[in-house]
Design a protein around this motif. Structure first.
Motif, PDB file in Angstrom:
ATOM      1  N   ASP A 115      39.153  40.202  36.040  1.00  0.00           N
ATOM      2  CA  ASP A 115      40.368  39.684  35.403  1.00  0.00           C
ATOM      3  C   ASP A 115      41.576  40.387  35.988  1.00  0.00           C
ATOM      4  O   ASP A 115      41.479  41.532  36.425  1.00  0.00           O
ATOM      5  CB  ASP A 115      40.333  39.934  33.886  1.00  0.00           C
ATOM      6  CG  ASP A 115      39.311  39.046  33.202  1.00  0.00           C
ATOM      7  OD1 ASP A 115      38.135  39.460  33.121  1.00  0.00           O
ATOM      8  OD2 ASP A 115      39.688  37.945  32.780  1.00  0.00           O
ATOM      9  N   LEU A 170      50.486  28.753  33.022  1.00  0.00           N
ATOM     10  CA  LEU A 170      49.532  28.351  34.054  1.00  0.00           C
ATOM     11  C   LEU A 170      48.535  29.473  34.289  1.00  0.00           C
ATOM     12  O   LEU A 170      48.927  30.610  34.555  1.00  0.00           O
ATOM     13  CB  LEU A 170      50.280  28.048  35.360  1.00  0.00           C
ATOM     14  CG  LEU A 170      49.430  27.600  36.547  1.00  0.00           C
ATOM     15  CD1 LEU A 170      48.895  26.184  36.340  1.00  0.00           C
ATOM     16  CD2 LEU A 170      50.243  27.664  37.838  1.00  0.00           C
ATOM     17  N   ALA A 171      47.238  29.157  34.188  1.00  0.00           N
ATOM     18  CA  ALA A 171      46.204  30.172  34.433  1.00  0.00           C
ATOM     19  C   ALA A 171      45.124  29.575  35.325  1.00  0.00           C
ATOM     20  O   ALA A 171      44.886  28.369  35.303  1.00  0.00           O
ATOM     21  CB  ALA A 171      45.600  30.631  33.108  1.00  0.00           C
ATOM     22  N   SER A 172      44.495  30.438  36.083  1.00  0.00           N
ATOM     23  CA  SER A 172      43.442  29.935  36.966  1.00  0.00           C
ATOM     24  C   SER A 172      42.157  30.739  36.804  1.00  0.00           C
ATOM     25  O   SER A 172      42.182  31.917  36.437  1.00  0.00           O
ATOM     26  CB  SER A 172      43.902  29.989  38.421  1.00  0.00           C
ATOM     27  OG  SER A 172      43.942  31.316  38.873  1.00  0.00           O
ATOM     28  N   VAL A 173      41.051  30.056  37.079  1.00  0.00           N
ATOM     29  CA  VAL A 173      39.741  30.719  37.083  1.00  0.00           C
ATOM     30  C   VAL A 173      38.970  30.196  38.292  1.00  0.00           C
ATOM     31  O   VAL A 173      38.970  28.999  38.560  1.00  0.00           O
ATOM     32  CB  VAL A 173      38.943  30.402  35.799  1.00  0.00           C
ATOM     33  CG1 VAL A 173      37.532  30.961  35.897  1.00  0.00           C
ATOM     34  CG2 VAL A 173      39.631  30.992  34.582  1.00  0.00           C
ATOM     35  N   THR A 174      38.351  31.124  39.027  1.00  0.00           N
ATOM     36  CA  THR A 174      37.458  30.687  40.100  1.00  0.00           C
ATOM     37  C   THR A 174      36.023  30.921  39.641  1.00  0.00           C
ATOM     38  O   THR A 174      35.748  31.881  38.922  1.00  0.00           O
ATOM     39  CB  THR A 174      37.710  31.473  41.400  1.00  0.00           C
ATOM     40  OG1 THR A 174      37.470  32.858  41.158  1.00  0.00           O
ATOM     41  CG2 THR A 174      39.131  31.294  41.887  1.00  0.00           C
ATOM     42  N   PHE A 175      35.133  30.026  40.034  1.00  0.00           N
ATOM     43  CA  PHE A 175      33.728  30.215  39.685  1.00  0.00           C
ATOM     44  C   PHE A 175      32.848  29.588  40.757  1.00  0.00           C
ATOM     45  O   PHE A 175      33.329  28.789  41.571  1.00  0.00           O
ATOM     46  CB  PHE A 175      33.411  29.677  38.281  1.00  0.00           C
ATOM     47  CG  PHE A 175      33.699  28.218  38.062  1.00  0.00           C
ATOM     48  CD1 PHE A 175      34.992  27.761  37.840  1.00  0.00           C
ATOM     49  CD2 PHE A 175      32.669  27.283  38.049  1.00  0.00           C
ATOM     50  CE1 PHE A 175      35.261  26.411  37.624  1.00  0.00           C
ATOM     51  CE2 PHE A 175      32.920  25.930  37.827  1.00  0.00           C
ATOM     52  CZ  PHE A 175      34.227  25.500  37.619  1.00  0.00           C
ATOM     53  N   ALA A 195      47.782  35.612  34.335  1.00  0.00           N
ATOM     54  CA  ALA A 195      46.546  36.156  33.769  1.00  0.00           C
ATOM     55  C   ALA A 195      45.426  35.282  34.300  1.00  0.00           C
ATOM     56  O   ALA A 195      45.307  34.116  33.907  1.00  0.00           O
ATOM     57  CB  ALA A 195      46.593  36.118  32.243  1.00  0.00           C
ATOM     58  N   ASP A 196      44.683  35.790  35.235  1.00  0.00           N
ATOM     59  CA  ASP A 196      43.661  34.992  35.896  1.00  0.00           C
ATOM     60  C   ASP A 196      42.286  35.649  35.792  1.00  0.00           C
ATOM     61  O   ASP A 196      42.182  36.840  35.478  1.00  0.00           O
ATOM     62  CB  ASP A 196      44.019  34.772  37.368  1.00  0.00           C
ATOM     63  CG  ASP A 196      45.262  33.915  37.537  1.00  0.00           C
ATOM     64  OD1 ASP A 196      45.452  33.001  36.707  1.00  0.00           O
ATOM     65  OD2 ASP A 196      46.055  34.177  38.457  1.00  0.00           O
ATOM     66  N   SER A 197      41.259  34.871  36.072  1.00  0.00           N
ATOM     67  CA  SER A 197      39.881  35.381  35.979  1.00  0.00           C
ATOM     68  C   SER A 197      39.038  34.836  37.118  1.00  0.00           C
ATOM     69  O   SER A 197      39.398  33.830  37.738  1.00  0.00           O
ATOM     70  CB  SER A 197      39.238  34.947  34.658  1.00  0.00           C
ATOM     71  OG  SER A 197      40.013  35.355  33.567  1.00  0.00           O
ATOM     72  N   SER A 198      37.944  35.512  37.348  1.00  0.00           N
ATOM     73  CA  SER A 198      37.026  35.044  38.382  1.00  0.00           C
ATOM     74  C   SER A 198      35.582  35.344  37.981  1.00  0.00           C
ATOM     75  O   SER A 198      35.286  36.415  37.448  1.00  0.00           O
ATOM     76  CB  SER A 198      37.359  35.757  39.698  1.00  0.00           C
ATOM     77  OG  SER A 198      36.419  35.398  40.684  1.00  0.00           O
ATOM     78  N   LEU A 239      48.975  34.100  27.849  1.00  0.00           N
ATOM     79  CA  LEU A 239      50.266  34.123  28.543  1.00  0.00           C
ATOM     80  C   LEU A 239      51.365  33.532  27.657  1.00  0.00           C
ATOM     81  O   LEU A 239      52.450  34.102  27.526  1.00  0.00           O
ATOM     82  CB  LEU A 239      50.171  33.328  29.853  1.00  0.00           C
ATOM     83  CG  LEU A 239      49.430  33.992  31.019  1.00  0.00           C
ATOM     84  CD1 LEU A 239      49.140  32.970  32.120  1.00  0.00           C
ATOM     85  CD2 LEU A 239      50.234  35.146  31.597  1.00  0.00           C
ATOM     86  N   LYS A 271      37.739  30.245  29.562  1.00  0.00           N
ATOM     87  CA  LYS A 271      38.488  31.421  30.005  1.00  0.00           C
ATOM     88  C   LYS A 271      39.890  31.023  30.485  1.00  0.00           C
ATOM     89  O   LYS A 271      40.882  31.714  30.203  1.00  0.00           O
ATOM     90  CB  LYS A 271      37.715  32.097  31.150  1.00  0.00           C
ATOM     91  CG  LYS A 271      38.130  33.492  31.442  1.00  0.00           C
ATOM     92  CD  LYS A 271      36.931  34.428  31.526  1.00  0.00           C
ATOM     93  CE  LYS A 271      37.426  35.849  31.518  1.00  0.00           C
ATOM     94  NZ  LYS A 271      36.504  36.871  31.297  1.00  0.00           N
ATOM     95  N   ASN A 312      43.269  32.343  28.835  1.00  0.00           N
ATOM     96  CA  ASN A 312      44.285  33.037  29.627  1.00  0.00           C
ATOM     97  C   ASN A 312      45.657  32.395  29.455  1.00  0.00           C
ATOM     98  O   ASN A 312      46.671  33.079  29.325  1.00  0.00           O
ATOM     99  CB  ASN A 312      43.904  33.051  31.114  1.00  0.00           C
ATOM    100  CG  ASN A 312      42.825  34.079  31.428  1.00  0.00           C
ATOM    101  OD1 ASN A 312      42.568  34.987  30.646  1.00  0.00           O
ATOM    102  ND2 ASN A 312      42.182  33.933  32.569  1.00  0.00           N
TER     103      ASN A 312
END
Lengths: 454, 425
Positions: B25, A57-62, B37-40, A82, A74, A78
């Motif tokens: 990251d 499980l991976a997260s991205v904020t934008f 492993a996260d990003s913004s 993982l 991304k 990620n």
């Protein structure tokens, strides 16, 4: 908006995904020593994408829609990283597919009140407090926050929920020569602007406490039998116990898992602790969490025995326990984490007078001034308190800091009051700030807690 | 943005535009296992206008309608934040002093591999729960105003945090490194952490009473929060700071010098201009125990009738500039930490403070419940103190006997040194 989210994620080929877009409108008026320091109305918005891919499980904020493609790339990268590096595989616990729209239940909508009126209201409280004897400074802030959340997941859930929080809070400082004493005030809630109107008597009560503290004695250090007022009971319940009921914390601290195993007797028989965000009109109310799961009442401790835990879908699956709807994000800048909704000790059967009579000699501890825990240890400041002699409130005391141990304190509760109060303004800071984190309870008599001081 | 500033200029006497764009990251290992492993990706801008000597403020993450944003700012100014100051004129610069391009090239797989090696090193020496996290990112920001200011900066940051958790608790011993460039925790630091963790398996109950206390840099940094609050011009203007009207007075030990150095580029807040466009400067807040200077942004400088010091910073696009200290340093003393420990018969080393933010800044009172090491008469740590409350005031603590000559970087923007103090436990 849900349509846009569907288009944005149309090509996403992963095991599971969810995406949340929200707008957040904030109106603020902040005054410091009779002067306006902030007076504005603003809107922010943004996206949080989570993907479950190859078991990771991976997260991205934008923040901008044109970043969606890069964000998706991304997030998938990620997750692949993982998975390739041996991250523990995850899966969401099953949850019903929900399609729903929830409008905020408001008696008086703060969005219909002009910024000028909010400024007048704030100034009126400030002027009122400054007019009181010995009051040297008032810092006061009005704020309302309107969140409009759109949630979509790959299982078909589509939810739009509004949350509106109104609050007026600040600090009042009384001064006599070199001695100053601060006290806080906080009014507000989730059901509208009326929460901050007509609270002059409550504000004056706080100003009087601040002025009275100038004559109070510093508390003497030692171990005391004491009554915690409902607000302090709430802080103890939230900070010391509640965070250990959050499944992500228990998961991340293997050595705590045994201690917090469901079925373990940790408290006295009379102690029942509940998290219930479904209670209407209280600060922490919401219908669905940020994973689209309907929140439910959870009996965390029943007759002193651990009986429940707060979960997101992933911790529920990992621990084999029921989902509870407690995956909450501060706003569009964050992926959700497990949070309390509205936690409290269930009221017992005793009046405050009966608690005081049973206490005989000890302390009455008033409203909290911050709280912190490391593991099972906690430290809470108190704004004021009283010495109790022969079951009666005697002299006022100040400079109070409590220190204790969760497990010892749960076994040290001796009587539980029948009154009940919930906090009106929140601010739990577990990585993200949750302004709707609600807690409270009744007066509680505790046999032994340590107080710092001279 | 030029269009937005033009619209703002047509509707107000002065305006400034602050904008940011960042990517970050993070990698988290929990109990030795890779967890996250996260990003913004984040961006936005804020607009401040000054009209009729009142400031208005508005911000957005998606600038769809410049006209509407200006309207919002004007509405805000009509409701009145006093602004009798001038925004800086004609300052122009492109800063790259806290930027390391290596951060942009970091490979997450490689970092995870290095993390696993570090975990392997620890696991081979102890069975303690070991948590590790890393974070890194690039941030760009800029400021333009109607008086001709045009500033931009690019910065990088990297941090690593390692913690060994005491069994049955959520607390533990930790170490960290952070800065502008990729950095790492050395095996020596881990060895020290492991040795201390082993000592902490013995729990000590200290006697109640006064005893010498050594504040490790981690806790000294927290202790200084009270001093920073006292330096805040809002508290000085309100008359509730204990430093009110005491400029030039000796308040602390002459060994205590506390200052900011904007030119220290090893700290990631190094900058030649603040977020209002005012040039930053070396500022001695406390010099040899004497209260010397108040940090100030444009607003408070005007209110206090002084020159701005370049301390007007924003915590993001959502906030107006406010006074902050940055790149702060306690000047070194003469003793090493080892010498400080060896010089006392028994006492406490405070590694971390819990609840120290609770008390009231006017008294700088500290009360905390987490003290990590007790020292035996031979000058060695003998165990971990649990359920302990330390009581005193920051003033007392800063009337310190000694300040260590060693230093440690605390997070991104402050350096602290171990201090020695007599308090009660």
């Amino acid at each position: 908006m849900i349509d846009k989210l569907e288009k944005m994620t149309a090509g996403l080929k992963v095991d599971y995904y969810d995406i949340r877009y929200e707008t957040k409108q904030v109106q603020r008026v902040q005054m410091n020593k009779k002067e306006i320091r902030i007076c504005d109305a603003n809107t922010g918005d943004g996206y949080v994408l989570r993907v479950l891919h190859k078991g990771a499980l991976a997260s991205v904020t934008f923040t901008r829609p044109e970043q969606a493609e890069a964000a998706i790339k991304k997030a998938v990268e990620n997750a692949e990283i993982l998975a390739a590096n041996g991250a523990t595989p995850k899966q969401p616990a099953p949850a019903p597919v929900v399609i729903d729209t929830i409008k905020a239940g408001l008696i008086e909508d703060p969005r219909n009140i002009s910024l000028a009126e909010k400024k007048e209201l704030t100034q009126a409280y400030s002027d009122l407090l400054f007019a009181q004897p010995k009051i040297a400074n008032v810092d006061i802030t009005y704020a309302d926050v309107y969140r409009n959340k759109f949630f979509l997941n790959s299982e078909g859930s589509k939810i739009n929920e509004e949350l509106v929080t109104t609050m007026l809070y600040g600090g009042i400082t009384a001064q006599d020569g070199a001695l100053t004493q601060p006290v806080r005030l906080s009014f507000g809630g989730s059901d509208g602007f009326q929460r901050v109107r007509n609270r002059e008597q409550d504000a004056l009560k706080q100003a009087k406490i601040a002025a009275d503290l100038l004559k109070a004695e510093p508390v003497k250090a030692g171990t005391y039998k004491m009554i915690l007022n409902p607000s302090m009971t709430g802080v103890f319940t939230h900070e010391a116990f509640g965070h250990f009921s959050e499944a992500d914390i228990v998961r991340d601290l293997p050595s705590v898992r045994d201690k917090m195993k469901l079925g373990t007797k940790l408290g006295v028989d009379e102690l029942n602790i509940i998290d219930d965000a479904t209670i209407p009109n209280q600060l922490g109310y919401y219908r669905y969490d940020d994973e689209g799961v309907a929140v439910r009442k959870v009996n965390l401790m029943t007759n002193g025995v651990l009986t429940g835990r707060l979960h997101d879908r992933f911790t529920a699956a990992e621990m084999g326990e029921a989902i509870s709807g407690h995956s909450i994000a501060e706003d569009f800048c964050y992926a959700p984490i497990v949070r309390m909704g509205c936690i409290f000790i269930q009221p017992g059967q005793y009046s405050l007078e009966e608690l005081l009579a049973a206490l005989e000699d000890g302390l009455y501890i008033g409203d909290p001034m911050g709280g912190q825990t490391t593991g099972e240890n906690f430290t809470f400041g108190a704004q004021y308190g009283y010495i109790v002699k022969n079951g009666k409130l005697a002299g006022m005391i100040r400079d109070i800091n409590l220190v204790g141990n969760l497990y010892k304190t749960l076994l040290s509760v001796s009587m539980i009051g029948k009154d009940f109060e919930l906090k009106e303004v929140g601010g739990c800071g577990k990585g993200q700030t949750n302004i709707r984190s609600c807690h409270g309870g009744p007066h509680v008599l505790v046999n032994e807690l340590t107080v710092g001081g001279k | 943005m030029e269009k937005l500033l033009k619209i703002a200029a047509a509707n107000a006497e002065q305006a400034d535009l602050y904008y940011t764009e960042s990517s970050s990251d993070s990698i988290i290992f929990n109990d030795g296992k890779l967890e996250k492993a996260d990003s913004s990706l984040s961006s936005g801008l804020s607009l401040r206008i000054i009209k009729n000597q009142r400031a208005g403020f508005a911000h957005t993450r998606n600038l769809l309608d410049p006209q509407a944003l200006v309207k919002q700012a004007i509405l805000s100014s009509e409701n009145g934040v006093e602004a009798k100051y001038q925004l800086p004129h004609n300052v122009q610069a492109q800063e790259k002093v806290v930027y390391d391009p290596q951060v942009e090239q970091l490979d997450k797989n490689e970092l995870i591999q290095k993390g696993n090696e570090l975990i392997g090193y620890v696991k081979a020496r102890t069975d303690a729960q070991f948590d590790l996290s890393m974070w890194y990112g690039i941030g760009k920001s800029g400021l333009k105003n109607t008086n001709g200011a045009d500033l931009s900066r690019i910065g990088s940051s990297f941090g690593i945090f390692a913690q060994m958790v005491f069994p049955g608790t959520g607390s533990g011993l930790y170490t960290h490194q952070s800065g502008v460039s990729p950095c790492w925790i050395s095996n020596e630091e881990l060895d020290e952490l492991i040795a201390l963790y082993d000592v902490c398996q013995t729990q000590i109950v200290p006697p109640t009473g006064k005893m010498p206390v050594i504040f490790h840099p981690q806790s000294m940094h927290t202790l200084l929060w009270r001093v920073v609050e006292a330096l805040n011009p809002a508290n000085i203007l309100s008359g509730i700071s204990p430093l009110c009207n005491r400029e030039g007075q000796k308040i602390f030990s002459e060994k205590f010098t506390y200052r900011q150095n904007p030119e220290d580029t090893e700290l990631s807040s190094a900058t030649a201009f603040d977020d209002e466009g005012t040039p930053t400067r070396v500022l001695y807040f406390i010099e040899n125990g004497v209260f010397k200077a108040i940090p100030m942004d444009l607003f408070y400088a005007k209110k206090l009738g002084k020159e701005p010091t370049g301390n007007g910073f924003r915590s993001g696009i959502e906030s107006m500039p406010g006074t902050s200290v940055f790149n702060t340093i306690i000047d070194p003393g003469t003793k090493s930490l080892k010498e400080m420990i060896a010089s006392i018969d028994h006492g406490l080393i405070v590694y971390s403070l819990m609840g120290s933010a609770l008390r009231k800044h006017r008294k700088w009172r500290i009360l905390c419940g987490c003290v990590q090491r007790s020292i035996d008469p031979n000058g060695k740590p003998i165990g971990r103190v649990k359920d302990c409350m330390l009581s005193g005031t920051s003033t007392t603590a800063c009337k310190t006997s000694w300040i260590s000559k060693t230093s440690l970087t605390i997070w991104e923007d402050a350096r602290c040194r171990p201090c020695f103090w007599t308090g009660s436990a």
